[in-house]
Scaffold this motif. Sequence first.
Motif, PDB file in Angstrom:
ATOM      1  N   SER A 130      38.541  48.129  84.802  1.00 38.81           N
ATOM      2  CA  SER A 130      38.016  46.753  84.775  1.00 38.81           C
ATOM      3  C   SER A 130      36.743  46.692  83.943  1.00 38.81           C
ATOM      4  O   SER A 130      36.574  45.802  83.110  1.00 38.81           O
ATOM      5  CB  SER A 130      37.666  46.250  86.175  1.00 38.81           C
TER       6      SER A 130
ATOM      7  N   SER B  46      36.701  42.768  76.077  1.00 38.83           N
ATOM      8  CA  SER B  46      36.916  41.336  75.814  1.00 38.83           C
ATOM      9  C   SER B  46      35.670  40.733  75.187  1.00 38.83           C
ATOM     10  O   SER B  46      35.757  39.917  74.253  1.00 38.83           O
ATOM     11  CB  SER B  46      37.206  40.550  77.095  1.00 38.83           C
ATOM     12  N   PHE B  47      34.507  41.135  75.668  1.00 38.39           N
ATOM     13  CA  PHE B  47      33.245  40.659  75.096  1.00 38.39           C
ATOM     14  C   PHE B  47      33.208  40.995  73.605  1.00 38.39           C
ATOM     15  O   PHE B  47      32.907  40.154  72.756  1.00 38.39           O
ATOM     16  CB  PHE B  47      32.081  41.323  75.852  1.00 38.39           C
TER      17      PHE B  47
ATOM     18  N   GLU C  66      32.258  40.601  85.483  1.00 42.51           N
ATOM     19  CA  GLU C  66      32.854  40.026  84.277  1.00 42.51           C
ATOM     20  C   GLU C  66      31.990  38.881  83.727  1.00 42.51           C
ATOM     21  O   GLU C  66      31.806  38.736  82.517  1.00 42.51           O
ATOM     22  CB  GLU C  66      34.263  39.524  84.632  1.00 42.51           C
ATOM     23  N   GLU C  67      31.468  38.082  84.654  1.00 44.90           N
ATOM     24  CA  GLU C  67      30.681  36.926  84.261  1.00 44.90           C
ATOM     25  C   GLU C  67      29.448  37.334  83.439  1.00 44.90           C
ATOM     26  O   GLU C  67      29.021  36.621  82.520  1.00 44.90           O
ATOM     27  CB  GLU C  67      30.256  36.159  85.532  1.00 44.90           C
TER      28      GLU C  67
ATOM     29  N   SER D 293      26.123  48.272  80.207  1.00 45.62           N
ATOM     30  CA  SER D 293      26.321  47.584  81.492  1.00 45.62           C
ATOM     31  C   SER D 293      25.992  48.564  82.607  1.00 45.62           C
ATOM     32  O   SER D 293      25.774  49.750  82.368  1.00 45.62           O
ATOM     33  CB  SER D 293      27.762  47.088  81.624  1.00 45.62           C
TER      34      SER D 293
ATOM     35  N   THR E 158      27.581  45.464  87.231  1.00 47.31           N
ATOM     36  CA  THR E 158      27.864  44.397  86.274  1.00 47.31           C
ATOM     37  C   THR E 158      29.213  43.746  86.610  1.00 47.31           C
ATOM     38  O   THR E 158      30.164  44.450  86.966  1.00 47.31           O
ATOM     39  CB  THR E 158      27.914  44.983  84.838  1.00 47.31           C
TER      40      THR E 158
ATOM     41  N   TRP F 184      29.200  39.808  81.263  1.00 48.11           N
ATOM     42  CA  TRP F 184      29.628  40.045  79.873  1.00 48.11           C
ATOM     43  C   TRP F 184      29.912  38.709  79.180  1.00 48.11           C
ATOM     44  O   TRP F 184      29.575  38.519  78.013  1.00 48.11           O
ATOM     45  CB  TRP F 184      30.890  40.918  79.826  1.00 48.11           C
ATOM     46  N   ARG F 185      30.541  37.774  79.945  1.00 49.02           N
ATOM     47  CA  ARG F 185      30.870  36.459  79.359  1.00 49.02           C
ATOM     48  C   ARG F 185      29.605  35.729  78.924  1.00 49.02           C
ATOM     49  O   ARG F 185      29.530  35.173  77.846  1.00 49.02           O
ATOM     50  CB  ARG F 185      31.595  35.592  80.394  1.00 49.02           C
TER      51      ARG F 185
ATOM     52  N   GLN G  94      37.629  46.808  80.391  1.00 51.48           N
ATOM     53  CA  GLN G  94      38.294  45.586  79.900  1.00 51.48           C
ATOM     54  C   GLN G  94      37.299  44.460  79.669  1.00 51.48           C
ATOM     55  O   GLN G  94      37.375  43.740  78.683  1.00 51.48           O
ATOM     56  CB  GLN G  94      39.345  45.123  80.904  1.00 51.48           C
ATOM     57  N   TRP G  95      36.335  44.314  80.583  1.00 46.95           N
ATOM     58  CA  TRP G  95      35.347  43.234  80.416  1.00 46.95           C
ATOM     59  C   TRP G  95      34.508  43.461  79.161  1.00 46.95           C
ATOM     60  O   TRP G  95      34.241  42.551  78.403  1.00 46.95           O
ATOM     61  CB  TRP G  95      34.414  43.148  81.643  1.00 46.95           C
ATOM     62  N   ARG G  96      34.118  44.733  78.973  1.00 42.11           N
ATOM     63  CA  ARG G  96      33.336  45.067  77.777  1.00 42.11           C
ATOM     64  C   ARG G  96      34.181  44.819  76.515  1.00 42.11           C
ATOM     65  O   ARG G  96      33.716  44.228  75.535  1.00 42.11           O
ATOM     66  CB  ARG G  96      32.897  46.542  77.881  1.00 42.11           C
TER      67      ARG G  96
END
Length: 383
Positions: free
Chosen positions: A261, A268-269, A360-361, A354, A358, A363-364, A264-266
């Motif tokens: 996870s 997507s950023f 997901e929000e 991160s 950290t 990174w967004r 993935q968040w990193r």
Amino acid sequence: MIPEARDVWLRINEESFGNPSSQHRIGFRADRLLEEARHDLALMLHGEDHSIVWTSGATESNNLSLFQARQAAPEDAVVWISSIEHPCLRAAALRYFGESGVEWIPVDRSGRVELDWIISRLKTGDRPFLIAVMAANNETGAIQPWQELQRISQEHEIFFLCDAAQWLGKEPAAGLGACDWVTGSSHKFGGPKGCGFLKIPTSAGWHSEIRKTIRRSALLVGGPQEMGRRAGTENPAAVCSMVAALKQREDLIRKPGFRKSMEQWRDSFEAELMEFCPDIQVLSHPGPRLWNTSELLMPEPDNCRARWVVKLDRLGMAVSTGSACSSGKEVISPVLQAMQIPDSRATQSVRISSGWETVEEDWRLLGARMRELVVELTASHGG
Ligand code: PLP
């Protein structure tokens, strides 16, 4: 410090504040705590208790390992050091082995050491005393083939030093104990600052006389602590809270899906940022990287990346450049130079890390702010 580490730190300072070298029961209790921590860390690394030395952090550990190597190595020994090592390891290698005694292992454009360079040099009969390659790079997060290098070094009876300061707490510690030297730093995984460890070569194995010399060589002298390997009163509260922090991190990163996870968040950023501004380049991507690191080359026209740091800091986001931008003159990172990134581009790097907490929000939000800043900075330079 994470709560688990802080609790241990407070408890030991209140209940077991003795000097571990003292002969009375309070001192003995503190000593026992140090030894339990040594055992717990050795278990995590798959190493042995008697090879762990408590230090003030990875800088000291790297200095101690190179010092020990110098004491034990033949006069004309050469060491192979990866060109992307932390400055403390590079400087210690140069101090103890000199310019003529250090050979720099090249990296490819993604910042990973060239295994083929090492293998082909070994095939020609070249034998360094020591190979040093970090587990993961502190700027790009690029994961290095340390397991393979440990095996190759072992096969050729070459000592292997692995700086695991960035790896520990983010990837499992298991197996690091097979490396001859391993350096770790507490504050990199939620423990207190000013504390770390060095795992030194075991007494068993090839070159037993050399091992003996290594194991009795101390950089700090004047006291019998740490089996004569590091003089100075130990800090049981810091050591035990460091080990508690690492245990907590080990549990967390082993939870199913945790690292995936985070990654993935990193990712997507980064993907969104690159789509928005194709001039942005993500270093060491694609390829194995620590899940917490994103080093970007930004498109800023006037190439003082400190601007990014200042602007994001005002928005409550702490990022870094990796090196100083003083009096308008940028210091180029040797890591980026080794990756053959042109100086003009290397001065535009911004490094983002991160944490374990950290979400997901985060990174967004960072992505949104950075996109706004790209527009702002480009407009202010007439782009
Ligand atoms: N080695 C690596 C890979 C690091 O990232 C760092 C710190 O950033 C160090 C060594 C130095 O560690 P310490 O701050 O514990 O001296």
